[in-house]
Design a protein around this motif. Structure first.
Motif, PDB file in Angstrom:
ATOM      1  N   GLY A   1       0.813  -1.213   0.000  1.00 22.18           N
ATOM      2  CA  GLY A   1       0.000   0.000   0.000  1.00 22.18           C
ATOM      3  C   GLY A   1       0.844   1.259   0.000  1.00 22.18           C
ATOM      4  O   GLY A   1       2.021   1.238   0.360  1.00 22.18           O
ATOM      5  N   THR A   2       0.206   2.338  -0.386  1.00 28.44           N
ATOM      6  CA  THR A   2       0.932   3.601  -0.413  1.00 28.44           C
ATOM      7  C   THR A   2       0.693   4.410   0.857  1.00 28.44           C
ATOM      8  O   THR A   2       1.598   5.038   1.369  1.00 28.44           O
ATOM      9  N   LEU A   3      -0.525   4.368   1.379  1.00 31.40           N
ATOM     10  CA  LEU A   3      -0.857   5.059   2.621  1.00 31.40           C
ATOM     11  C   LEU A   3      -0.369   6.503   2.653  1.00 31.40           C
ATOM     12  O   LEU A   3       0.304   6.929   3.578  1.00 31.40           O
ATOM     13  N   ALA A   4      -0.677   7.227   1.612  1.00 29.72           N
ATOM     14  CA  ALA A   4      -0.259   8.621   1.567  1.00 29.72           C
ATOM     15  C   ALA A   4      -1.210   9.486   2.373  1.00 29.72           C
ATOM     16  O   ALA A   4      -2.423   9.372   2.235  1.00 29.72           O
ATOM     17  N   ALA A   5      -0.670  10.279   3.226  1.00 28.92           N
ATOM     18  CA  ALA A   5      -1.395  11.350   3.904  1.00 28.92           C
ATOM     19  C   ALA A   5      -2.761  10.964   4.471  1.00 28.92           C
ATOM     20  O   ALA A   5      -3.798  11.242   3.894  1.00 28.92           O
ATOM     21  N   ASN A   6      -2.746  10.298   5.599  1.00 32.42           N
ATOM     22  CA  ASN A   6      -3.986  10.039   6.338  1.00 32.42           C
ATOM     23  C   ASN A   6      -4.039  10.953   7.557  1.00 32.42           C
ATOM     24  O   ASN A   6      -3.032  11.166   8.224  1.00 32.42           O
ATOM     25  N   TYR A   7      -5.248  11.451   7.829  1.00 32.87           N
ATOM     26  CA  TYR A   7      -5.431  12.272   9.023  1.00 32.87           C
ATOM     27  C   TYR A   7      -5.745  11.390  10.217  1.00 32.87           C
ATOM     28  O   TYR A   7      -6.580  10.497  10.131  1.00 32.87           O
ATOM     29  N   HIS A   8      -5.086  11.652  11.338  1.00 36.18           N
ATOM     30  CA  HIS A   8      -5.422  10.985  12.583  1.00 36.18           C
ATOM     31  C   HIS A   8      -5.425  12.006  13.710  1.00 36.18           C
ATOM     32  O   HIS A   8      -4.606  12.922  13.723  1.00 36.18           O
ATOM     33  N   THR A   9      -6.356  11.797  14.630  1.00 40.86           N
ATOM     34  CA  THR A   9      -6.424  12.670  15.793  1.00 40.86           C
ATOM     35  C   THR A   9      -5.852  11.950  17.002  1.00 40.86           C
ATOM     36  O   THR A   9      -6.264  10.842  17.335  1.00 40.86           O
ATOM     37  N   CYS A  10      -4.905  12.569  17.647  1.00 39.28           N
ATOM     38  CA  CYS A  10      -4.264  11.977  18.822  1.00 39.28           C
ATOM     39  C   CYS A  10      -5.246  11.940  19.989  1.00 39.28           C
ATOM     40  O   CYS A  10      -5.823  12.969  20.340  1.00 39.28           O
ATOM     41  N   PRO A  11      -5.441  10.767  20.599  1.00 36.17           N
ATOM     42  CA  PRO A  11      -6.374  10.680  21.734  1.00 36.17           C
ATOM     43  C   PRO A  11      -5.789  11.288  23.017  1.00 36.17           C
ATOM     44  O   PRO A  11      -6.514  11.510  23.972  1.00 36.17           O
TER      45      PRO A  11
END
Ligand SMILES: [Zn+2]
Length: 69
Positions: free
Chosen positions: A31-41
């Motif tokens: 997979g490339t998995l380019a630029a995913n947004y995640h919010t730190c808990p």
């Protein structure tokens, strides 16, 4: 094939957290998995993470929930 949890380390507070993504190792490598947004808990920072930022952790079968902390 075993599923892995994708963990990232927060850019702001430097604590690891579970991105919520699950995939097997082959999919991860392909997979490339380019630029995913995640919010730190921990601190609430919303940042973009790329493939190089993820760490694979084995997700225990039959158990959901954070695998990274
Ligand atoms: Zn954080």
């Amino acid at each position: 094939m075993a599923k892995f949890a994708l963990c990232v380390t927060c850019r702001r507070c430097r604590r690891p957290f579970d991105s919520g993504l699950r995939m097997d190792e082959r999919s991860f490598r392909r997979g490339t998995l380019a630029a995913n947004y995640h919010t730190c808990p921990h601190c609430g920072a919303r940042e973009t993470y790329a493939k190089a930022d993820y760490t694979l952790r084995e997700a225990p079968a039959g158990r959901s929930g954070p695998a990274c902390a």
